[in-house]
Design an enzyme around this catalytic site. Sequence first.
Site, short mmCIF file in Angstrom:
data_model
loop_
_atom_site.label_atom_id
_atom_site.label_comp_id
_atom_site.label_asym_id
_atom_site.label_seq_id
_atom_site.Cartn_x
_atom_site.Cartn_y
_atom_site.Cartn_z
N THR A 167 -17.99 25.53 38.66
CA THR A 167 -17.54 26.09 39.93
C THR A 167 -18.76 26.74 40.58
O THR A 167 -19.34 27.67 40.03
CB THR A 167 -16.43 27.14 39.67
OG1 THR A 167 -15.47 26.56 38.80
CG2 THR A 167 -15.75 27.54 40.96
N LYS A 225 -18.27 24.82 29.26
CA LYS A 225 -17.17 25.04 30.21
C LYS A 225 -16.27 23.80 30.19
O LYS A 225 -16.26 22.99 31.12
CB LYS A 225 -17.74 25.33 31.60
CG LYS A 225 -16.85 26.27 32.37
CD LYS A 225 -17.48 26.96 33.52
CE LYS A 225 -16.36 27.64 34.29
NZ LYS A 225 -16.64 27.90 35.64
N GLU A 229 -14.73 38.39 26.97
CA GLU A 229 -15.04 38.15 28.39
C GLU A 229 -13.81 38.46 29.23
O GLU A 229 -12.76 38.84 28.71
CB GLU A 229 -15.48 36.69 28.60
CG GLU A 229 -14.45 35.66 28.19
CD GLU A 229 -14.94 34.22 28.32
OE1 GLU A 229 -16.09 33.97 28.74
OE2 GLU A 229 -14.14 33.33 27.99
#
Length: 276
Positions: free
Chosen positions: A28, A140, A173
């Site tokens: 992204t 990712k 996270e």
Amino acid sequence: MYLLNGERKHCIEFSDRGFQYGDGLFETIEIINGIPVFLDQHLQRLHKGCIKLRIPPPAIELLTDEANQLAQGSDKAVLKLIVTRGSGGRGYRQPDNIQTTRLFSLHPYPHYPEKLSKQGINARFCDTRLGLNPSLAGIKHMNRLEQVMARSEWSNTDIHEGIMMDINGHIIEGTMSNIFLVKDNCLYTPLIDQCGVDGILRNIIIALASENRIPLVEKVLTKADVFSADELFVTNSIVGIWSVKKIDTHSFIMSSVSENIKQLFSVFKQEAINVC
Ligand SMILES: Cc1ncc(COP(=O)(O)O)c(C=O)c1O
């Protein structure tokens, strides 16, 4: 706007393994003035992810061209890139001849009130825990059920991020960000060798801290470390750096270390944009 394998269309085959199994990766990317910000870093992470998943990596030059093509003319937007193993194979078994799917899509920049960057955000601890898998940690990949479950835990619009722990209660996270703590002028960030995403901003901040002699330690962190921290901030490629002013009922201050990091990051980002 879309680019699917270089063509202006976006119909994915239902047999695509990204759809069937989450067998792929994504990035992204923030677009500013037609420039995909930190594109090299995003494409390097994607490349590493492809190698780990044994997906033939699309050429970085090709992805760079296509990213620039879609970003052109957008003042501020979000560019999403998905690369999957494509269609085929029997069940989980992958095809002998892998024809990857690559999809770029351009999206409006999400509307986050300016005050979130200036005054900080409210966060919460999520109940959903992250499982451990060193072979997938850092990349990712497209299997994001843990984040989806964690994000479904709240709908109050005053809460802007949820902090996630792994099954051992270690802080890892945010649902969509990496996390840093400040204690006695030293930065701390969780180890992400068992789970978690190796964030682009996380790496930039680690490098900036090292170049500017700001002490930074990557280590196992717990809820107790969060509560005893002086400051807290979360990072990702779209929001940049958000200070956390409150987590559940516990308040933090914003002080010199995070302000210093924000300043260093803002200069670094502007320079990165200028060289494009
Ligand atoms: C789960 C998770 N962790 C961390 C991040 C931050 O990564 P980056 O700095 O590369 O945007 C993201 C970004 O979307 C994320 O979804």
